[in-house]
Enzyme design. Sequence first.
Site, PDB file in Angstrom:
ATOM      1  CE1 TYR A  94       1.095  -0.197   4.384  1.00 14.42           C
ATOM      2  CE2 TYR A  94      -0.034   1.912   4.364  1.00 14.42           C
ATOM      3  CZ  TYR A  94       0.817   1.012   4.977  1.00 14.42           C
ATOM      4  OH  TYR A  94       1.396   1.347   6.166  1.00 14.42           O
ATOM      5  NE  ARG A 108       6.883   4.215   0.566  1.00 15.74           N
ATOM      6  CZ  ARG A 108       6.581   5.082   1.530  1.00 15.74           C
ATOM      7  NH1 ARG A 108       7.495   5.419   2.430  1.00 15.74           N
ATOM      8  NH2 ARG A 108       5.385   5.627   1.594  1.00 15.74           N
ATOM      9  NE  ARG A 111      -5.947 -19.306   5.737  1.00 18.58           N
ATOM     10  CZ  ARG A 111      -4.990 -20.112   6.191  1.00 18.58           C
ATOM     11  NH1 ARG A 111      -4.927 -21.370   5.789  1.00 18.58           N
ATOM     12  NH2 ARG A 111      -4.091 -19.671   7.057  1.00 18.58           N
ATOM     13  CG  HIS A 161       0.452 -20.819   4.412  1.00 11.33           C
ATOM     14  ND1 HIS A 161      -0.726 -21.413   4.782  1.00 11.33           N
ATOM     15  CD2 HIS A 161       0.945 -20.231   5.524  1.00 11.33           C
ATOM     16  CE1 HIS A 161      -0.939 -21.186   6.062  1.00 11.33           C
ATOM     17  NE2 HIS A 161       0.057 -20.472   6.539  1.00 11.33           N
ATOM     18  CD  GLU A 221      10.110   1.974  10.261  1.00 13.28           C
ATOM     19  OE1 GLU A 221       9.986   2.926   9.486  1.00 13.28           O
ATOM     20  OE2 GLU A 221       9.924   0.799   9.919  1.00 13.28           O
TER      21      GLU A 221
HETATM   22  C1  LIG Z   1       6.460   2.028   9.626  1.00 15.18           C
HETATM   23  C2  LIG Z   1       6.491   3.341   8.937  1.00 15.18           C
HETATM   24  N1  LIG Z   1       7.645   4.016   8.854  1.00 15.18           N
HETATM   25  C3  LIG Z   1       7.727   5.219   8.253  1.00 15.18           C
HETATM   26  C4  LIG Z   1       6.613   5.815   7.696  1.00 15.18           C
HETATM   27  C5  LIG Z   1       6.730   7.162   7.024  1.00 15.18           C
HETATM   28  O1  LIG Z   1       6.648   7.026   5.628  1.00 15.18           O
HETATM   29  P1  LIG Z   1       6.183   8.275   4.736  1.00 15.18           P
HETATM   30  O2  LIG Z   1       7.065   9.409   5.134  1.00 15.18           O
HETATM   31  O3  LIG Z   1       6.442   7.851   3.341  1.00 15.18           O
HETATM   32  O4  LIG Z   1       4.742   8.513   5.032  1.00 15.18           O
HETATM   33  C6  LIG Z   1       5.385   5.149   7.743  1.00 15.18           C
HETATM   34  C7  LIG Z   1       4.193   5.766   7.148  1.00 15.18           C
HETATM   35  O5  LIG Z   1       3.095   5.351   7.339  1.00 15.18           O
HETATM   36  C8  LIG Z   1       5.318   3.885   8.364  1.00 15.18           C
HETATM   37  O6  LIG Z   1       4.166   3.200   8.436  1.00 15.18           O
END
Ligand SMILES: Cc1ncc(COP(=O)(O)O)c(C=O)c1O
Length: 284
Positions: free
Chosen positions: A34, A53, A98, A100, A179
């Site tokens: 997504y 991306r 379904r 895997h 993150e």
């Molecule tokens: C896990 C994670 N890291 C980083 C980001 C930041 O990505 P972006 O700056 O492209 O929105 C998101 C955005 O939803 C995210 O879900």
Amino acid sequence: MSGIIACYNQNLIPLDELKVSITDRAFFFGDAVYEVLRVYRGKPFLLENHHSRLSNSLRAMDINGVTDLREDIVTNIALNQVDEGMVYLQISRGEAPRNHSFHNLSLKPNILIYTKPFIEHPSATEGALGIAAITHEDLRWGRCDIKSTNLLANCLIQTYAQQRGSAEAILIRQGLVTEGTSSNIFMVKNGQVCTPPLSPNILPGTRREFVIRQFLQQGQQVFERPISKDELYTADEIFITSSIKEAVAVIKLDYQPVGNGQVSSQAKLARTLIEDAASRLSRD
Ligand SMILES: Cc1ncc(COP(=O)(O)O)c(C=O)c1O
């Protein structure tokens, strides 16, 4: 009723009426990728970054046969007459009984695009006041660079943080910051702006990249280097970035003030640079 018109496999359908098959692998396995894009002044922001991306996620997941969706994104924004809002785009591997393992030759990806208007700026308050965050062990898998809808650990940890009065959790893997549950992390220490380097453990955030690029243009270096959890506690400033939050200062970490406990100057700068770029988008 939302009144939003979704585009599902090139068909236009009111979002509230859209029905998908339970045999979609996104339903059984979270087997989908997504993107979330911010819309400013009727235009998708950082469309090229999101597009590349998305291509990387599709390639990494071995989901094939998806055409270029940039035009469809622009069309859906216009169709919904959204000035300020967001686009959600999801591509699942397709429908199959379904099992895997998957057999791509018999699968057709399902593609959903919709645009949602924002009544209020989604990060105005957090941007002005800052947020509290907690640290949490990073419980996710080893390919967090893929933007997959399989977000169970992110959902569980973000909810855990919010139940404890913090808006975000900063994830720690083997003692190092990766993150946030839905954001990237920046830290400022002795005037140095730092952020964890790209790796399979973090999503290459579009705002992360934008902020790094803009800071460099301002003559402000950004160090992409590992940040330990211990170092994070000694930070002068911390801020998070994402498409929806833009840039938001973390003023409390694990219930203790970060630096002077105020919204930091670099977070403010990042926000201003984003606002400036957004305001330069033309409405026509
Ligand atoms: C896990 C994670 N890291 C980083 C980001 C930041 O990505 P972006 O700056 O492209 O929105 C998101 C955005 O939803 C995210 O879900």
